[in-house]
Design an enzyme around this catalytic site. Sequence first.
Site, mmCIF file in Angstrom:
data_model
loop_
_atom_site.group_PDB
_atom_site.id
_atom_site.type_symbol
_atom_site.label_atom_id
_atom_site.label_comp_id
_atom_site.label_asym_id
_atom_site.label_seq_id
_atom_site.Cartn_x
_atom_site.Cartn_y
_atom_site.Cartn_z
ATOM 1 N N HIS A 195 -21.672 -10.649 28.359
ATOM 2 C CA HIS A 195 -21.426 -10.079 27.036
ATOM 3 C C HIS A 195 -22.612 -10.365 26.125
ATOM 4 O O HIS A 195 -23.210 -11.439 26.187
ATOM 5 C CB HIS A 195 -20.157 -10.692 26.437
ATOM 6 C CG HIS A 195 -19.682 -10.038 25.182
ATOM 7 N ND1 HIS A 195 -20.295 -10.240 23.957
ATOM 8 C CD2 HIS A 195 -18.645 -9.194 24.949
ATOM 9 C CE1 HIS A 195 -19.673 -9.542 23.034
ATOM 10 N NE2 HIS A 195 -18.662 -8.888 23.609
ATOM 11 N N CYS A 234 -20.794 -4.123 25.544
ATOM 12 C CA CYS A 234 -20.069 -4.132 24.271
ATOM 13 C C CYS A 234 -20.802 -3.199 23.322
ATOM 14 O O CYS A 234 -21.884 -3.522 22.820
ATOM 15 C CB CYS A 234 -20.001 -5.542 23.706
ATOM 16 S SG CYS A 234 -19.146 -5.606 22.116
ATOM 17 N N HIS A 262 -16.654 -2.779 26.378
ATOM 18 C CA HIS A 262 -15.944 -2.930 25.107
ATOM 19 C C HIS A 262 -16.286 -1.701 24.274
ATOM 20 O O HIS A 262 -17.428 -1.541 23.842
ATOM 21 C CB HIS A 262 -16.394 -4.193 24.379
ATOM 22 C CG HIS A 262 -15.864 -5.463 24.957
ATOM 23 N ND1 HIS A 262 -16.161 -6.706 24.412
ATOM 24 C CD2 HIS A 262 -15.040 -5.705 26.000
ATOM 25 C CE1 HIS A 262 -15.548 -7.643 25.110
ATOM 26 N NE2 HIS A 262 -14.869 -7.058 26.082
ATOM 27 N N ASP A 304 -12.040 -2.521 21.132
ATOM 28 C CA ASP A 304 -12.404 -3.845 20.647
ATOM 29 C C ASP A 304 -12.594 -3.791 19.136
ATOM 30 O O ASP A 304 -13.037 -2.772 18.599
ATOM 31 C CB ASP A 304 -13.699 -4.288 21.329
ATOM 32 C CG ASP A 304 -13.958 -5.782 21.200
ATOM 33 O OD1 ASP A 304 -13.009 -6.521 20.911
ATOM 34 O OD2 ASP A 304 -15.113 -6.204 21.415
ATOM 35 N N HIS A 305 -12.233 -4.861 18.465
ATOM 36 C CA HIS A 305 -12.486 -5.074 17.036
ATOM 37 C C HIS A 305 -12.037 -3.885 16.189
ATOM 38 O O HIS A 305 -12.835 -3.034 15.806
ATOM 39 C CB HIS A 305 -13.971 -5.368 16.811
ATOM 40 C CG HIS A 305 -14.410 -6.672 17.393
ATOM 41 N ND1 HIS A 305 -15.629 -7.236 17.097
ATOM 42 C CD2 HIS A 305 -13.801 -7.522 18.261
ATOM 43 C CE1 HIS A 305 -15.760 -8.384 17.759
ATOM 44 N NE2 HIS A 305 -14.665 -8.567 18.464
ATOM 45 N N TYR A 319 -8.080 -7.985 15.434
ATOM 46 C CA TYR A 319 -7.168 -8.025 16.575
ATOM 47 C C TYR A 319 -5.707 -7.904 16.165
ATOM 48 O O TYR A 319 -4.828 -8.459 16.822
ATOM 49 C CB TYR A 319 -7.384 -9.300 17.398
ATOM 50 C CG TYR A 319 -8.633 -9.236 18.239
ATOM 51 C CD1 TYR A 319 -8.631 -8.620 19.488
ATOM 52 C CD2 TYR A 319 -9.831 -9.765 17.772
ATOM 53 C CE1 TYR A 319 -9.779 -8.551 20.257
ATOM 54 C CE2 TYR A 319 -10.987 -9.683 18.529
ATOM 55 C CZ TYR A 319 -10.952 -9.076 19.769
ATOM 56 O OH TYR A 319 -12.106 -8.998 20.525
#
Length: 346
Positions: A195, A234, A262, A304-305, A319
Amino acid sequence: MIFLSEQLSARPLPLWELVKQCGVSYTVSLLQGAEQEQRMFASVGDGKLTVGFGDGIVPWSEEGIARDQAIFAAHGIEMIGIEDTPPMDRIRLGLPGRDDEIAQIIEQIKAMGKLGIGTLCYNWMAVSSWARTRTNIPSRGGALVTGFKLSDTSQMSRIAEPGEYPLERLWEALQYFLEAVIPVAEAANVRLGMHPDDPPLPEIRGMPRIMNSIENYRRLLDLYPSRSNGITLCQGNFALMTDALPSVIREFGARDAIAFVHFRDIVGDATDFEETFHDAGQNDLPACIEAYKAVGFEGPMRPDHVPTMFGESNERPAYETLGRIFAIGYIRGLIHSAYGKPKITE
């Protein structure tokens, strides 16, 4: 094939039923009490999480992973990857005791191979985790998003002193790690996905970082050429390294280096950015999906996020639940548009 997934910890929540109703039955999970479960929730201000279940089971052992796998399976969710590890800071920093930590990683990889879990996401962010300076920035319709401004970190405490950890020491430590674990991962049929540093800057609070550029990712892959030495793409962080995200996907996809995705977006640059709804960022996300299709990407992809939406507490910024549901629908729509809608079978 893209396996649309969610990040979950093996602590059942109503979210599990909601993501299943949205058509998601896979997780790339955290491990109860392991490094990233603890650091990630600390990063977003959740101080209520307790370590493990108090049952004495080592989270990254075969027994611990099998326990979590069984909890998910009982709820109709398949654990296809893990984005968590034992503590790794001695490994990352090349400190005494790193061989003991590497032995724990090897234990985890072997257990994953035995249990049929094929993807392990890890990172090289020593001491800290993903960094944000604000977690309540107003966004579309009053939703709240997280953001980072480098100038706001000047008053934060340092986590390393100048010159304490030279960059090449981190690179040497990474090579030492790869040489120890990649042969094990190959034998276990497990892919590691590195990552990016979040955000991808040369240092955070005095601690140097190395996974912060496209060139450094090329260097990572060249350190130990192997399908088991891969990347977690990501998108939010890679978009802070380049303004040509689909081209980067095509480059690393052509090397069969993308182990895990991601899927998210941002606005800004690495020194000053905000996270966004998936349809409101600065990147062409439909073109990203087309790029994954063009390179034949096969593996897990998760939203994600996400923003905190109306009625949610923002106790876990990025989240909460409703933004995840929105993101799953958006991503599934892009996948169907690019790949075609799968035939429905009884």
